[in-house]
Scaffold this active site. Sequence first.
Site, short mmCIF file in Angstrom:
data_model
loop_
_atom_site.label_atom_id
_atom_site.label_comp_id
_atom_site.label_asym_id
_atom_site.label_seq_id
_atom_site.Cartn_x
_atom_site.Cartn_y
_atom_site.Cartn_z
CD GLU A 102 35.98 78.65 45.02
OE1 GLU A 102 34.94 78.02 44.77
OE2 GLU A 102 36.27 79.07 46.14
CB CYS A 115 43.87 83.31 46.35
SG CYS A 115 43.84 81.55 46.76
CB CYS A 122 41.62 68.95 45.26
SG CYS A 122 43.26 68.69 45.98
CB CYS A 126 42.83 68.02 53.11
SG CYS A 126 44.44 67.95 52.31
CB CYS A 129 40.06 70.95 52.12
SG CYS A 129 40.23 71.99 50.66
N GLY A 171 42.80 72.82 44.19
CA GLY A 171 43.73 71.89 43.54
C GLY A 171 45.09 71.83 44.20
CD GLU A 172 49.62 69.80 45.92
OE1 GLU A 172 49.03 70.19 46.94
OE2 GLU A 172 50.77 70.19 45.63
CB SER A 203 49.94 76.72 49.03
OG SER A 203 49.52 76.00 50.16
CB SER A 226 49.16 72.28 53.46
OG SER A 226 48.88 73.44 52.72
CG LEU A 227 53.56 69.76 58.75
CD1 LEU A 227 54.21 69.00 57.61
CD2 LEU A 227 54.62 70.31 59.70
CG HIS A 228 47.10 71.11 57.48
ND1 HIS A 228 47.21 72.47 57.59
CD2 HIS A 228 46.79 70.85 56.18
CE1 HIS A 228 46.96 73.02 56.40
NE2 HIS A 228 46.72 72.07 55.54
CG ASN A 302 37.95 80.15 56.49
OD1 ASN A 302 37.51 81.07 57.19
ND2 ASN A 302 38.97 80.29 55.66
CB CYS A 345 40.29 76.54 49.10
SG CYS A 345 41.49 76.97 50.29
N1 SAH Z 1 46.65 71.90 47.72
C1 SAH Z 1 47.43 72.98 48.20
C2 SAH Z 1 46.85 74.36 47.94
C3 SAH Z 1 45.39 74.61 48.15
S1 SAH Z 1 44.73 74.79 49.76
C4 SAH Z 1 47.74 72.80 49.66
O1 SAH Z 1 47.33 71.79 50.23
O2 SAH Z 1 48.46 73.61 50.22
C5 SAH Z 1 45.43 76.23 50.48
C6 SAH Z 1 45.45 76.15 52.01
O3 SAH Z 1 44.14 76.29 52.59
C7 SAH Z 1 45.99 74.82 52.51
O4 SAH Z 1 46.85 75.02 53.56
C8 SAH Z 1 44.70 74.14 52.94
O5 SAH Z 1 44.96 73.08 53.80
C9 SAH Z 1 43.93 75.27 53.54
N2 SAH Z 1 42.50 74.99 53.76
C10 SAH Z 1 41.71 74.15 53.08
N3 SAH Z 1 40.46 74.14 53.59
C11 SAH Z 1 40.45 75.01 54.62
C12 SAH Z 1 39.45 75.42 55.54
N4 SAH Z 1 38.22 74.97 55.50
N5 SAH Z 1 39.82 76.33 56.48
C13 SAH Z 1 41.08 76.82 56.53
N6 SAH Z 1 42.05 76.47 55.67
C14 SAH Z 1 41.76 75.56 54.73
#
Ligand code: SAH
Length: 359
Positions: A102, A115, A122, A126, A129, A171-172, A203, A226-228, A302, A345
């Site tokens: 997508e 995007c 992937c 995470c 995700c 994907g990464e 990203s 993407s630290l989180h 989300n 995503c």
């Molecule tokens: N793999 C890469 C790029 C794809 S994800 C990465 O990890 O950065 C793009 C961003 O969306 C990342 O920061 C990811 O953690 C975030 N993301 C994934 N699922 C999400 C969700 N359900 N709600 C909000 N952000 C999300």
Amino acid sequence: MPDDASSSDQVDTRGLCELTLTELVQWCEAHGQKRFRAKQIWHWLYHKRATSIDEMIDLPSRFRETVASEFQLFRSKIVEHKVASDRTEKLLLELSDGSTVECVLMRETKRRTLCISTQVGCAMGCVFCASGMLGLKRNLSTGEILEQVLQLDRLIEADRRITNVVVMGIGEPLQNLKALLPALDALTEEDGMGLGARRITVSTVGLPKRIRELADYGKQFNLAVSLHAPNDKLRDELVPVNDKIGIDEILNAADYFFETTGRRVTYEYVLLGAKNDDAQHAHQLAAHLKTRNAHVNLIPMNDVEQLPFHAPSLPRTEQFLSILEAAGVPATVRKRKGADIDAACGQLRLNNELTMQPK
Ligand code: SAH
């Protein structure tokens, strides 16, 4: 000029976007044409928004037939096209092997941001995700990455252009640099999309070696990490690949990226209610970033139907934001776009795959 039309049924036609400009020049010359024909074809692809090879009327008609016998304009097909109430548009594309990916077009007054995805599924896993829920199927090719851009470009009003591209779809990206870098070259080349590298953001989950490789590529792309989570214990839980990497190594690689490219790094932080949204987490995050030239993008979770995480309340989000700001760390909360069309995503693909799968 060789007549290739007769052999067309033996050739597995390639996507036109699979070739770099240099490769297309070579192909034109091998077919008895001048080099400038390659630029003409790219002009149709990247500027004139051709929807078929037949439209490329400044090519000699026999040559046009030769092109059409060896290439398809797009190999991907649009299988779903969703338009949200805020005019965000999302495409689900089916690739030649039946896989789906997508990509999204987001509109703001002065910006049209795309995007795009880099892999089918992937491998990062995470926990919040949707993209990783079915694992990794394969990398996308350069052409498959570019076709997302070009398919979305054809949805944009005739007098408007793409202004930004974020590689934040499924994907990464840094696991597929081999295909991604030539795609980004086509986007930045004058004869291609002609976008400034500074308009493109990659990203990553945080793969230190690859972050350094991207820095050394020598273009001023933006990096988003993407630290989180502000400590390894929590990050190991939310972003499982972290247990082999660790936050310190990621921050060091991101520092190298900044020193090498001069581009300020963005740290993404998905806010998960009652998980990583405490005041204490905000203080820890600020401690890592206040000495760095960094920006934090807070992303309220989300919702994904199949997952148990949710965005925190607004006051908690604001508390997190103000702790960062008080510590001198620039931060913003990401605006939601396309909320009514599964825009997080991987959600559209996930729901599509789950409906297709036999129970
Ligand atoms: N793999 C890469 C790029 C794809 S994800 C990465 O990890 O950065 C793009 C961003 O969306 C990342 O920061 C990811 O953690 C975030 N993301 C994934 N699922 C999400 C969700 N359900 N709600 C909000 N952000 C999300």
